[in-house]
Scaffold this active site. Structure first.
Site, PDB file in Angstrom:
ATOM      1  N   ASP A 197      10.727   7.856  -6.042  1.00  0.00           N
ATOM      2  CA  ASP A 197      10.594   8.542  -4.393  1.00  0.00           C
ATOM      3  C   ASP A 197       9.601   9.774  -4.832  1.00  0.00           C
ATOM      4  O   ASP A 197       9.916  10.567  -5.440  1.00  0.00           O
ATOM      5  CB  ASP A 197      11.630   9.069  -3.958  1.00  0.00           C
ATOM      6  CG  ASP A 197      11.350   9.695  -2.582  1.00  0.00           C
ATOM      7  OD1 ASP A 197      10.348   9.997  -2.308  1.00  0.00           O
ATOM      8  OD2 ASP A 197      12.527   9.940  -2.024  1.00  0.00           O
TER       9      ASP A 197
ATOM     10  N   ALA B 208      -4.783  15.761   4.177  1.00  0.00           N
ATOM     11  CA  ALA B 208      -4.276  15.192   3.001  1.00  0.00           C
ATOM     12  C   ALA B 208      -5.069  14.398   2.354  1.00  0.00           C
ATOM     13  O   ALA B 208      -5.521  14.375   1.279  1.00  0.00           O
ATOM     14  CB  ALA B 208      -2.894  14.702   3.110  1.00  0.00           C
ATOM     15  N   LYS B 209      -5.768  13.311   3.131  1.00  0.00           N
ATOM     16  CA  LYS B 209      -6.605  12.451   2.664  1.00  0.00           C
ATOM     17  C   LYS B 209      -8.108  13.156   2.203  1.00  0.00           C
ATOM     18  O   LYS B 209      -8.567  12.578   1.351  1.00  0.00           O
ATOM     19  CB  LYS B 209      -6.631  11.183   3.508  1.00  0.00           C
ATOM     20  CG  LYS B 209      -5.681  10.287   3.867  1.00  0.00           C
ATOM     21  CD  LYS B 209      -5.243   9.708   2.460  1.00  0.00           C
ATOM     22  CE  LYS B 209      -4.183   8.491   2.390  1.00  0.00           C
ATOM     23  NZ  LYS B 209      -4.032   7.893   1.218  1.00  0.00           N
TER      24      LYS B 209
ATOM     25  N   TYR C   9      -2.212  14.166   8.395  1.00  0.00           N
ATOM     26  CA  TYR C   9      -2.595  13.020   7.303  1.00  0.00           C
ATOM     27  C   TYR C   9      -4.117  13.140   6.769  1.00  0.00           C
ATOM     28  O   TYR C   9      -4.345  12.880   5.813  1.00  0.00           O
ATOM     29  CB  TYR C   9      -2.218  11.808   7.973  1.00  0.00           C
ATOM     30  CG  TYR C   9      -2.939  10.406   7.427  1.00  0.00           C
ATOM     31  CD1 TYR C   9      -2.218   9.732   6.582  1.00  0.00           C
ATOM     32  CD2 TYR C   9      -4.047   9.951   7.898  1.00  0.00           C
ATOM     33  CE1 TYR C   9      -2.761   8.597   5.994  1.00  0.00           C
ATOM     34  CE2 TYR C   9      -4.749   8.828   7.371  1.00  0.00           C
ATOM     35  CZ  TYR C   9      -4.045   8.194   6.377  1.00  0.00           C
ATOM     36  OH  TYR C   9      -4.450   7.136   5.993  1.00  0.00           O
TER      37      TYR C   9
END
Length: 251
Positions: A57, A153-154, A150
C-alpha cells in the site's frame, strides 16, 4: 549471474498490467507491486513463472519501507522501472479536503523514494530505464473533470522525470514519462460504477479525442515498452503525449 527484472509499481491492473503482459510476451521477467492481493494473484496466475508479486500500500509508510528494503536486498538487477500507480477522483478545488490532497501526494512521496532505491540498484548494475505514467491533466485543465490536486501531483511527476533524466544520465539511466488522456482502466472506479466504466468513457469521451476514441491500456503500454527498450536508447527526459491527439487538438 544476476537475475534481471522489470519492476512495475501499480502492475496488477490497467496500464501497468498491460505493460507486464507485453514484457513477459518477450520472455522477460516482471515484478508487480500493487495494493490488492486479489488482483496480484490474478495477475500472477495469468503471467505465470515470468512474474513475481509484492503487495504494497503506497500510502502506508511501513509498506513502502518494506518494499524499499526488498529492492535493496533481493539480489535482482532492476533494469527497468515503471511507475504506474495512481488514483483519480475528480472534485472541485473548493471542496478538496486534506485527505483528498494527501491521497495524491502520498503516492508521489512513495514514488520518489522507491525510484531512488531503484536508481541505486541500476547504478550498481550498469544502468537501466525508468518510465513514469503522468497525465494530460498535468498539462491541461478539463472543466468536466476538476482535478487540481491530481494535476499538481502529475505535473510534479513530469518535472521529476526531467530532473532525474539529467542527474542519472551519467549512470546510464534513462528516465522518461508518458502523458495519457482518457484510457479505459479501473482507476475510474473511484467515481464511476466499475461495471459502467467502459460504457461511460466511450460514450462521454470518445469525441474528446481527435483520433475518435478513448485509449486502451495496450495503447499506452506499447509506448512504455518502447521507451524502456534499447530502441529508445537516445531518448531521456521526454514526456510523451499518448493521448489520441488531445493536446495537439486543443484550441
Amino acid at each position: 549471474m544476476t537475475q534481471t527484472t522489470t519492476l512495475i509499481i501499480g502492475g496488477s491492473s490497467g496500464m501497468g498490467l498491460a505493460t507486464a503482459r507485453q514484457i513477459t510476451a518477450k520472455g522477460q521477467h516482471v515484478t508487480l507491486v500493487g495494493s490488492s492481493s486479489t488482483k496480484l494473484e490474478a495477475a500472477i496466475s495469468e503471467l505465470g513463472e515470468s512474474a513475481e508479486i509484492f503487495r504494497t500500500d503506497l500510502r502506508n509508510a511501513s509498506d513502502v519501507k518494506a518494499l524499499i528494503e526488498q529492492i535493496k536486498t533481493s539480489g535482482r538487477h532492476i533494469h527497468a522501472l515503471v511507475n504506474a500507480a495512481g488514483t483519480f477522483s475528480p472534485k472541485p478545488f473548493l471542496e478538496h479536503g486534506s485527505e483528498d490532497y494527501d491521497s495524491y501526494m502520498d503516492l508521489n512521496r512513495a514514488t520518489f523514494f522507491i525510484t531512488q532505491a531503484v536508481a541505486e540498484n541500476m547504478k550498481a548494475n550498469g544502468g537501466g530505464s525508468v518510465v513514469n505514467i503522468g497525465s494530460m491533466w498535468a498539462k491541461q485543465a478539463v472543466r468536466a473533470t476538476p482535478s487540481s490536486a491530481y494535476s499538481m501531483a502529475k505535473a510534479g511527476l513530469h518535472s521529476l522525470t526531467q530532473h532525474l533524466a539529467m542527474e542519472l544520465a551519467p549512470h546510464g539511466i534513462r528516465v522518461n514519462a508518458v502523458s495519457p488522456a482518457v484510457v479505459v482502466t479501473p482507476i475510474y472506479g473511484a467515481f464511476i460504477d466499475p461495471d459502467q466504466i467502459e460504457e461511460t468513457l466511450t460514450g462521454g469521451f470518445d469525441a474528446f479525442h481527435p483520433i475518435g476514441r478513448v485509449g486502451r491500456p495496450e495503447d499506452v503500454a506499447s509506448t512504455i515498452t518502447h521507451l524502456l527498450s534499447d530502441d529508445a536508447s537516445w531518448v531521456t527526459g521526454a514526456v510523451w503525449d499518448v493521448d489520441g491527439g488531445v493536446m495537439a487538438g486543443l484550441v
